[in-house]
Design an enzyme around this catalytic site. Structure first.
Site, PDB file in Angstrom:
ATOM      1  N   TYR A 183      -1.899  -0.330  11.059  1.00 30.52           N
ATOM      2  CA  TYR A 183      -2.109  -0.918   9.730  1.00 30.52           C
ATOM      3  C   TYR A 183      -0.722  -0.855   8.794  1.00 30.52           C
ATOM      4  O   TYR A 183      -0.076  -1.631   8.269  1.00 30.52           O
ATOM      5  CB  TYR A 183      -3.169  -0.542   9.022  1.00 30.52           C
ATOM      6  CG  TYR A 183      -3.183  -0.883   7.661  1.00 30.52           C
ATOM      7  CD1 TYR A 183      -3.119  -2.372   7.334  1.00 30.52           C
ATOM      8  CD2 TYR A 183      -3.222   0.010   6.523  1.00 30.52           C
ATOM      9  CE1 TYR A 183      -3.055  -2.518   5.827  1.00 30.52           C
ATOM     10  CE2 TYR A 183      -3.173   0.040   5.150  1.00 30.52           C
ATOM     11  CZ  TYR A 183      -3.263  -1.366   4.948  1.00 30.52           C
ATOM     12  OH  TYR A 183      -3.307  -1.925   3.598  1.00 30.52           O
ATOM     13  N   THR A 235       0.803  -1.268  -0.080  1.00 33.26           N
ATOM     14  CA  THR A 235      -0.127   0.074  -0.040  1.00 33.26           C
ATOM     15  C   THR A 235       0.910   1.161   0.115  1.00 33.26           C
ATOM     16  O   THR A 235       1.936   1.237   0.504  1.00 33.26           O
ATOM     17  CB  THR A 235      -0.796   0.074   1.103  1.00 33.26           C
ATOM     18  OG1 THR A 235      -1.686   1.467   1.357  1.00 33.26           O
ATOM     19  CG2 THR A 235      -0.020  -0.326   2.412  1.00 33.26           C
ATOM     20  N   ASP A 236       0.312   2.489  -0.554  1.00 32.39           N
ATOM     21  CA  ASP A 236       0.803   3.720  -0.445  1.00 32.39           C
ATOM     22  C   ASP A 236       0.907   4.331   1.019  1.00 32.39           C
ATOM     23  O   ASP A 236       1.819   5.080   1.325  1.00 32.39           O
ATOM     24  CB  ASP A 236       0.149   4.768  -1.293  1.00 32.39           C
ATOM     25  CG  ASP A 236      -1.091   4.959  -1.033  1.00 32.39           C
ATOM     26  OD1 ASP A 236      -1.763   4.147  -0.261  1.00 32.39           O
ATOM     27  OD2 ASP A 236      -1.752   5.724  -1.716  1.00 32.39           O
ATOM     28  N   GLU A 237       0.314   3.617   1.855  1.00 28.64           N
ATOM     29  CA  GLU A 237       0.308   4.033   3.235  1.00 28.64           C
ATOM     30  C   GLU A 237       1.545   3.770   4.075  1.00 28.64           C
ATOM     31  O   GLU A 237       2.024   4.508   5.237  1.00 28.64           O
ATOM     32  CB  GLU A 237      -1.042   3.331   4.202  1.00 28.64           C
ATOM     33  CG  GLU A 237      -2.260   3.834   3.593  1.00 28.64           C
ATOM     34  CD  GLU A 237      -3.354   3.576   4.425  1.00 28.64           C
ATOM     35  OE1 GLU A 237      -3.226   3.837   5.723  1.00 28.64           O
ATOM     36  OE2 GLU A 237      -4.608   3.294   3.946  1.00 28.64           O
ATOM     37  N   LYS A 296       2.220  -3.233   7.399  1.00 30.01           N
ATOM     38  CA  LYS A 296       2.467  -3.452   5.820  1.00 30.01           C
ATOM     39  C   LYS A 296       3.830  -2.857   5.508  1.00 30.01           C
ATOM     40  O   LYS A 296       4.751  -3.805   4.661  1.00 30.01           O
ATOM     41  CB  LYS A 296       1.352  -2.675   5.118  1.00 30.01           C
ATOM     42  CG  LYS A 296      -0.054  -3.272   5.110  1.00 30.01           C
ATOM     43  CD  LYS A 296       0.062  -4.666   4.508  1.00 30.01           C
ATOM     44  CE  LYS A 296       0.429  -4.622   3.054  1.00 30.01           C
ATOM     45  NZ  LYS A 296      -0.030  -6.062   2.628  1.00 30.01           N
TER      46      LYS A 296
END
Length: 355
Positions: free
Chosen positions: A161, A136-138, A165
């Site tokens: 989260y 993810t970009d997060e 990741k």
């Protein structure tokens, strides 16, 4: 020519099920969907492929190392797409343990099983093997008013989260550098589309609006996300497996930046046309609520490397993708009503719940 054997972890999830459907539609693949079938799994999204002879479902946990070894030995995959993960930021704030267990420990055990299997292969088959770690970009944290995340952006995760990741990304890279496992990492922007679980922003707002409930928007709704239609994402993943360089990262984004409040207002506008309220607009239901802790201001992905090296391009822009998605939820009320009847609660901190 024999079908290429593809193992998809989390294949009953939103992106995973879209990938399984795409592989089945494309032809030339034998797919094993490995999924634990947690609350967010949706077998209805796989109904069209479930009976096909080159598709199978294996109910298993990626944390179960011995079971993983047995699955690799029996199925003998040529490609692995790793999508199994806990994904909802709000749930990670309330209950981070599950995110560490699945996203970090589970990824490490899957990498270990893949490595053992890869080492057992003959030289020609080893060369063709790919492990695509989907992220993810997060992991990159938050942006200011300008700029975009590239593959060189530093990791600065701000939620449990995102941290889980990011940890998984580092593990995947380490297994490639240390052991030579043929790993490629992809980082995508926010996905949306049909069959997305109701806890995510777009289906959450559509369903609440259709039920006549308030539409809770965090803060002032100024947070910006870069949206990617799920079918475009899965075509990018397939292209990365086919053409990506080992050990590389590829960002996948939809050129779809928009403020959360504008996304919600767009949803309301479409619903006003598709299913008008007896009185007023759906926008009258918008309610601003206390912001969630550590809420990143803005995400934006620069997919230039993926577009240049892989030759991938998105085909669905945000406006047309939103129109398709909203129309799907309006036409498939039985699907989301079944989710609500199954005991689902949208645990969005500060934003109430779907009842």
């Amino acid at each position: 020519m024999a079908n290429r054997r593809v193992l998809v972890t989390g294949g009953a999830g939103f992106i995973g099920s879209a990938l399984c459907r795409h592989l089945m539609k494309s032809g030339g693949y034998e797919v094993l969907n490995l999924d634990k079938l947690t609350y967010a799994a949706d077998l209805a999204a796989l109904a069209d492929v479930a009976a096909q002879p080159n598709y199978a479902l294996e109910v298993a946990d990626i944390c179960a190392r011995e079971k993983l070894g047995e699955i690799f030995a029996r199925f003998r995959p040529e490609w692995v797409f790793h999508l199994a993960a806990e994904t909802h930021v709000d749930r990670s704030i309330d209950s981070p343990d599950a995110f560490i267990e699945t996203n970090v420990v589970g990824t490490q055990r899957l990498l270990g099983a893949a490595l053992d299997y890869w080492r057992s292969l003959g030289a020609d088959v080893r060369t063709a093997f790919r492990f695509i770690h989907v992220s993810t970009d997060e992991v990159y944290g938050t942006l200011g008013a300008a700029g975009s995340f590239t593959e060189e952006s530093p990791y600065r995760p701000n939620s449990p989260y995102a941290a889980s990741k990011a940890s998984a990304d580092h593990l995947a890279r380490a297994w490639q550098v240390t052991y030579g496992l043929p790993v490629i990492v992809s980082n995508c922007s926010n996905n949306y589309g049909p069959y997305q679980f109701p806890e995510k922003l777009i289906p959450h707002m559509i369903i609440r609006a259709l039920k006549g409930e308030n539409l809770p928007v965090y803060g002032t709704g100024e947070n910006v996300r870069d949206w990617l239609f799920v079918d475009d994402h899965v075509t990018a993943l397939l292209a990365i497996a086919q053409k990506g360089r080992l050990g590389e990262k590829y960002n996948v984004g939809g050129h779809g930046e928009r403020r959360n409040i504008d996304v919600v207002r767009t949803i309301c506008g479409h619903l006003d046309r598709l299913r008008p309220r007896a009185r007023g607009s759906y926008a009258d239901l918008i309610t601003f609520v206390t912001d969630r802790p550590g809420h990143d201001l803005r995400y934006a992905i620069d997919p230039g490397k993926t577009e240049r090296e892989i030759g991938w391009r998105q085909t669905t822009d945000l406006d047309s993708g939103l129109a398709q998605t909203i129309a799907w939820y309006v036409a498939n009320e039985a699907w989301w009503q079944a989710k609500l009847a199954g005991g689902y609660r949208a645990e969005r901190l500060g934003a109430g719940a779907i009842r």
